[in-house]
Design a protein around this motif. Structure first.
Motif, PDB file in Angstrom:
ATOM      1  N   GLU A   4       0.920  -1.094  -0.129  1.00 41.19           N
ATOM      2  CA  GLU A   4      -0.053  -0.099   0.013  1.00 41.19           C
ATOM      3  C   GLU A   4       0.889   1.254  -0.074  1.00 41.19           C
ATOM      4  OE1 GLU A   4      -3.733   0.354   0.299  1.00 41.19           O
ATOM      5  OE2 GLU A   4      -4.042  -1.639   0.552  1.00 41.19           O
ATOM      6  N   ARG A   5       0.208   2.439  -0.503  1.00 41.84           N
ATOM      7  CA  ARG A   5       1.089   3.508  -0.474  1.00 41.84           C
ATOM      8  C   ARG A   5       0.591   4.698   0.480  1.00 41.84           C
ATOM      9  NH1 ARG A   5      -0.441   7.388  -5.387  1.00 41.84           N
ATOM     10  NH2 ARG A   5      -2.324   7.742  -3.793  1.00 41.84           N
ATOM     11  N   ASP A   6      -0.865   4.447   0.946  1.00 41.08           N
ATOM     12  CA  ASP A   6      -1.277   5.677   1.602  1.00 41.08           C
ATOM     13  C   ASP A   6      -1.864   5.196   2.909  1.00 41.08           C
ATOM     14  OD1 ASP A   6      -1.190   7.645  -0.446  1.00 41.08           O
ATOM     15  OD2 ASP A   6      -2.800   6.543  -1.501  1.00 41.08           O
ATOM     16  N   TRP A  35      -4.105   6.524   6.459  1.00 37.86           N
ATOM     17  CA  TRP A  35      -4.660   7.674   7.346  1.00 37.86           C
ATOM     18  C   TRP A  35      -3.847   7.785   8.881  1.00 37.86           C
ATOM     19  CZ3 TRP A  35      -8.011  11.521   5.788  1.00 37.86           C
ATOM     20  CH2 TRP A  35      -8.880  11.012   4.460  1.00 37.86           C
ATOM     21  N   PRO A  90      -4.225  11.836   5.255  1.00 37.74           N
ATOM     22  CA  PRO A  90      -3.549  10.611   4.644  1.00 37.74           C
ATOM     23  C   PRO A  90      -2.199  11.211   4.353  1.00 37.74           C
ATOM     24  CG  PRO A  90      -4.921  11.938   3.093  1.00 37.74           C
ATOM     25  CD  PRO A  90      -5.127  12.659   4.255  1.00 37.74           C
ATOM     26  N   LEU A  91      -1.444  10.034   4.685  1.00 38.12           N
ATOM     27  CA  LEU A  91       0.076  10.439   4.197  1.00 38.12           C
ATOM     28  C   LEU A  91       0.805   9.076   3.571  1.00 38.12           C
ATOM     29  CD1 LEU A  91       1.652  11.799   7.305  1.00 38.12           C
ATOM     30  CD2 LEU A  91       1.158  13.070   5.482  1.00 38.12           C
ATOM     31  N   TRP A  92       1.656   9.482   2.831  1.00 41.76           N
ATOM     32  CA  TRP A  92       2.391   8.361   2.039  1.00 41.76           C
ATOM     33  C   TRP A  92       2.997   7.614   3.084  1.00 41.76           C
ATOM     34  CZ3 TRP A  92       5.149  10.971  -2.714  1.00 41.76           C
ATOM     35  CH2 TRP A  92       4.228  11.140  -3.343  1.00 41.76           C
TER      36      TRP A  92
END
Length: 160
Positions: free
Chosen positions: A25-27, A29, A43-45
């Motif tokens: 996954e990339r993101d 919360w 949301p962050l990387w």
């Protein structure tokens, strides 16, 4: 909610699926709270290094301010059917103080190196203490798959 046809996974399978998602996954919360100003969610990387989640945010952002004041955070992967929730304490590193291997891995994953930016960034590392994972109502029981920083091998006898 999709509940028909769900085959309830055992703890080991939930752990395997969760670890796979943390890698791919990339993101995520990120939920933080300031003692005076209350909750904040963005949301962050993120990067999973096999033990911890690494994120990066502006050094003057609300998230940065909050984790400096109150390091307890909750993280959630964005799928509301295949839920993964993590809880732990944030450890902060200014962009010029972050461990080289973490910064390089983050840059490799996203093609962006915050250390090269003009503005200052804060790397946030969270080693999970608790992880919950479930798919729909049939998996609510036994959803805790990590407790006190230790992955569980099987579902505990008491409901979560």
């Amino acid at each position: 909610m999709r509940t028909t046809g769900i085959v309830r996974r055992q703890t080991a399978e939930r752990r395997r699926d969760t670890l796979e998602r943390l890698v791919t996954e990339r993101d995520v919360w990120v939920s933080t709270a300031h003692p005076d100003r209350g909750p904040h969610q963005v949301p962050l990387w993120f990067l999973w290094d096999g033990r911890a989640v690494w994120m990066c945010t502006g050094a003057t952002s609300v998230t940065a301010r909050n984790v400096r004041e109150e390091p307890r955070v909750r993280l959630a992967l964005p799928d509301t059917f295949d839920v993964v929730l993590l809880q732990g304490d944030a450890e902060c590193f200014l962009d010029h103080e972050v461990p080289e291997d973490a910064a390089e891995a983050f840059a490799a994953k996203f093609g962006w190196d915050p250390r090269a930016e003009e503005d200052s960034f804060l790397y946030v590392r969270v080693v999970p203490r608790t992880v919950r994972a479930w798919r729909g109502e049939p998996e609510l029981r036994g959803r805790v798959i990590m407790r006190d920083g230790t992955w569980l091998e099987q579902r505990p006898p008491l409901a979560d």
